[in-house]
Design a protein around this motif. Structure first.
Motif, short mmCIF file in Angstrom:
data_model
loop_
_atom_site.label_atom_id
_atom_site.label_comp_id
_atom_site.label_asym_id
_atom_site.label_seq_id
_atom_site.Cartn_x
_atom_site.Cartn_y
_atom_site.Cartn_z
N ASP A 163 2.20 24.51 21.25
CA ASP A 163 2.97 25.59 21.85
C ASP A 163 4.45 25.39 21.53
O ASP A 163 4.81 24.59 20.66
CB ASP A 163 2.71 25.68 23.35
N CYS A 186 -10.11 27.92 28.90
CA CYS A 186 -10.97 26.79 29.20
C CYS A 186 -12.42 27.26 29.32
O CYS A 186 -12.70 28.32 29.88
CB CYS A 186 -10.53 26.11 30.50
N ARG A 190 -3.79 22.51 31.13
CA ARG A 190 -4.49 22.02 29.95
C ARG A 190 -5.99 22.22 30.13
O ARG A 190 -6.49 22.35 31.25
CB ARG A 190 -4.21 20.52 29.72
N CYS A 191 -6.69 22.25 28.99
CA CYS A 191 -8.15 22.29 28.99
C CYS A 191 -8.65 20.93 28.53
O CYS A 191 -8.09 20.33 27.60
CB CYS A 191 -8.69 23.38 28.07
N GLU A 192 -9.70 20.46 29.12
CA GLU A 192 -10.25 19.15 28.80
C GLU A 192 -10.68 19.10 27.34
O GLU A 192 -11.51 19.89 26.89
CB GLU A 192 -11.44 18.85 29.71
N PRO A 215 -6.69 20.24 22.19
CA PRO A 215 -5.25 20.02 21.97
C PRO A 215 -4.48 21.33 22.03
O PRO A 215 -5.04 22.42 21.86
CB PRO A 215 -5.21 19.39 20.57
N VAL A 216 -3.18 21.21 22.27
CA VAL A 216 -2.31 22.37 22.44
C VAL A 216 -1.16 22.29 21.45
O VAL A 216 -0.56 21.22 21.27
CB VAL A 216 -1.77 22.44 23.88
N THR A 252 -0.91 30.58 30.63
CA THR A 252 -1.74 29.51 31.19
C THR A 252 -2.96 29.29 30.31
O THR A 252 -3.44 30.20 29.63
CB THR A 252 -2.19 29.86 32.61
N ALA A 253 -3.45 28.06 30.34
CA ALA A 253 -4.63 27.71 29.55
C ALA A 253 -5.93 28.04 30.26
O ALA A 253 -6.99 27.96 29.64
CB ALA A 253 -4.59 26.22 29.21
N SER A 262 5.64 21.88 21.80
CA SER A 262 5.16 21.01 20.72
C SER A 262 6.10 21.08 19.52
O SER A 262 6.50 20.05 18.96
CB SER A 262 3.74 21.40 20.32
#
Length: 719
Positions: free
Chosen positions: A653, A629, A645-647, A650-651, A624-625, A656
């Motif tokens: 993983d 965060c 996701r975190c505001e 970018p991810v 989990t992100a 992706s």
């Protein structure tokens, strides 16, 4: 002033036409999308313009250059449109049935290429070839033309190791290869060859007889010098030849075909001279030249129409025509004709090291011979006895220096290596190859039908042992092969243009090419390489600083991708990640399941989110992100899918890379610059389409009137 220079250089202008064609080919491959079919109409339209301007030389030459550029742009587009689409291969073991096209000997067994392939679950014959490696203990030794059946695991051509690396899928697309794999059972011969490919059968037979007479690395190198097949050479011998700068001897090229055709020409002239009736009535050169050309054509077919041989044979054909017509041969024009012929037949070869290094070396040698022709002629005419041996020695040194310098940028770009002692190694090995190995090879090939090849092969083996000794000795010297970070593609293009400018012009302004060459060679010093690389399966994640490389590796990761990354970074080894090397003072300090990577002062950090360790039988909790965060990070990286996701972060993983291939990440003060392989290559015929989620495929395959939930329960196709 410019008009005077142009008038002086007018005879060199035609030599730039193949350069324009090559630029058009590079422009086609540099696109991120496939051009429209209307591009095929450009060359005829420009040709009509050229006809209209043929009486105006000042405008006709730019129109001719435009014709070559548009032709170069259209030729690969035409090739790409005429080729079948890439194959979709099954992910499980299948029964493969096909006809053997080629047989290659490997240190671990045999590798075959099958055409007319049928799979046990396929609808029909595949439109592309399949390459298979047979089991080492397989008792069957197939011949070209045999029809085989074997159980094998297949895989599609590999994607680039990182964005901007060599594109194996593009290479396979234009070569007609659909996939490769390895046998998991013994091969079965269904039918013996009735109409076997002549030259493929001859090549396999000659390689087998050479290996029988000369076992080990000596025989493998001898077979490579005769037939061009390098697959049987042991890795240590290949490494020694590469690090010493002698690897070009293993690739049949202009040197080999010149020796073969030269010996054939000499033997034919001697045979004509021994027949007085024929010698007194006809010019021996006019009869021997076509015979030598036919011998060269046979050698070209025997070695599999490799790119350097195509260039050399096209030049030889032009020279033969000049001899028959009583005209003088312009070597640079012969080289230009060879380039046009290769680019028309194999436009994708322009991007490969074989084409680039071969033409660069010959261009530099021809330009050097033209520049030094005057004073070499004066030295040759001098009466002192010592001048001629010294001239031969100086010519050998100059040839080695020019060829080494001309191929250095391309070797640096493709292989990331610089051979410091290549001049010394070539001075010792090339004469042995020219005056001992290749004449013995030609004699062995001529005597093989009579089964009398043993003694010339023995002589050839002595010469190969000398060359191999030179290679191993030079490769063992300190710093023989220096690792260096490859230059970017634009820098190679700039360096190539500078070399062409320096070699094709004849007046003083040719020196303007020197700063272009220097700029291209130095470009790697101010071009920042990626800080982080993530493989297409997320099993490899590499973090780089100026001092070291740390590699986070999962089970089943590819060693080839790891080596490609290190070569792209100019490094020779990586530090494997472990909890012991991830302390607070390490390159990748970790706190719990989060590791922080900050390669330099002022750059934003990348956070590696690790999956939790579990015992056997336990289910790992999802990555989990949430813990990341609130931390100041440029990108979140994980070998597993990240939940949440975190505001603003970018991810990258596993999802992706599943969608877009390998990723390269640059960490900068303003954030992260992320480049995926799909973004780099774009939408081209050889690039696989983006994968679709399982629910989309189920929706597409469900029967009419059936809901998605019903399709899922009924067993509609999944991922």
């Amino acid at each position: 002033m410019l008009a005077v220079i142009l008038q002086q250089e007018w005879r060199a202008f035609p030599l730039w036409l193949p350069v324009g064609m090559g630029a058009g080919i590079v422009g086609y491959f540099a696109r991120s999308t496939e051009p429209a079919r209307a591009v095929l109409l450009l060359p005829p339209l420009v040709a009509l313009l050229l006809l209209a301007l043929r009486r105006h030389p000042a405008w006709a030459w730019p129109a001719a250059l435009g014709l070559m550029i548009t032709t170069g742009y259209a030729v690969p587009a035409w090739h790409a449109s005429a080729l079948p689409a890439p194959l979709t291969l099954p992910g499980r073991a299948v029964i493969v049935t096909g006809s053997v096209e080629t047989v290659q000997t490997l240190p671990q067994g045999l590798r075959i290429t099958l055409s007319g392939v049928m799979l046990d679950e396929g609808p029909g014959t595949l439109p592309r070839d399949i390459r298979l490696r047979l089991r080492k203990d397989d008792p069957l030794h197939p011949s070209p033309g045999d029809r085989l059946r074997v159980r094998a695991l297949l895989r599609a051509p590999s994607a680039p190791a990182y964005p901007g690396a060599w594109d194996f899928q593009r290479d396979a697309y234009f070569s007609g290869l659909g996939g490769s794999g390895f046998a998991i059972g013994s091969a079965e011969r269904l039918q013996e060859a009735d109409r076997a490919p002549v030259f493929a059968t001859l090549r396999a037979s000659m390689e087998q007889r050479v290996a029988t007479a000369l076992p080990g690395s000596v025989g493998a190198i001898a077979a490579a010098l005769i037939t061009g097949g390098q697959s049987a050479i042991a890795p240590d011998a290949m490494a020694a030849m590469r690090d010493s700068g002698l690897a070009h001897l293993l690739s049949v090229s202009g040197l080999h075909i010149a020796i073969v055709m030269g010996l054939g020409f000499g033997v034919a002239r001697c045979a004509i001279a021994f027949w007085p009736w024929l010698a007194l009535r006809h010019d021996g050169r006019l009869l021997a030249a076509p015979a030598a050309l036919l011998l060269g054509l046979g050698y070209l077919a025997l070695t599999g129409f490799q790119v350097p041989m195509q260039r050399s044979f096209a030049s030889a054909a032009l020279m033969t025509l000049a001899v028959l017509l009583g005209r003088r041969v312009f070597s640079m024009r012969a080289l230009a004709l060879g380039a046009v012929a290769v680019m028309l037949i194999q436009p994708a070869a322009v991007l490969g090291p074989s084409f680039q290094m071969s033409f660069a070396a010959v261009m530099a040698l021809v330009a050097g011979a033209e520049a030094t022709a005057g004073w070499m002629t004066r030295w040759r005419r001098s009466a002192e006895w010592w001048r001629r041996p010294l001239l031969i020695l100086m010519g050998s040194v100059l040839t080695s220096v020019l060829a080494t310098l001309a191929t250095l940028p391309f070797g640096l770009f493709h292989f990331g290596r610089i051979q410091l002692y290549g001049v010394v190694a070539n001075m010792l090995a090339v004469p042995v190859t020219s005056f001992l190995i290749m004449p013995a090879a030609l004699a062995a090939a001529a005597l093989m039908p009579l089964h009398l090849e043993s003694w010339p092969l023995a002589v050839m083996g002595w010469g190969v042992e000398v060359v191999l000794w030179v290679a191993r000795t030079v490769a063992s010297w300190p710093g023989a092969a220096l690792l260096a970070r490859p230059m970017p593609a634009w820098a190679l293009a700039l360096t190539s243009f500078g070399m062409i400018w320096l070699c094709l012009w004849r007046s003083g302004w040719r020196c303007l090419g020197l700063p272009l060459i220097a700029t291209g060679l130095c470009a790697s010093f101010w071009t920042a390489p990626p800080d982080v690389l993530v493989s297409a399966d997320a099993r490899l994640i590499a973090f780089r600083t100026d001092g070291a490389v740390v590699l986070h590796r999962a089970s089943g990761a590819s060693n080839f991708i790891r080596d490609s990354w290190l070569r792209g970074w100019g490094e020779d080894e990586a530090e494997p990640y472990s909890d012991k090397t991830a302390g607070d003072d390490a390159l990748l300090p970790c706190a719990g399941l989060i590791c922080r990577f900050q390669p330099r002062e002022g750059s934003r950090a990348a956070l590696l989110l690790k999956p939790a360790r579990t015992r056997r039988g336990e289910t790992a909790p999802p990555v989990t992100a949430a813990p990341a965060c609130g931390q100041e990070a440029a990108v979140l990286i994980s070998p597993e899918p990240i939940r949440g996701r975190c505001e603003g972060i970018p991810v990258v993983d596993r999802f992706s890379v599943w969608r877009n291939g390998s990723h390269a990440i640059w960490l900068e003060p303003g954030g992260a610059r992320i480049l995926s392989d799909r973004e780099w290559r774009g939408d081209r015929p050889w690039v696989p389409r983006p994968p679709r989620p399982a629910w989309e495929r189920r929706q597409e395959n469900k029967p009419l009137g059936v809901s998605s939930a019903e399709a899922d329960r009924s067993g509609a196709p999944g991922p």
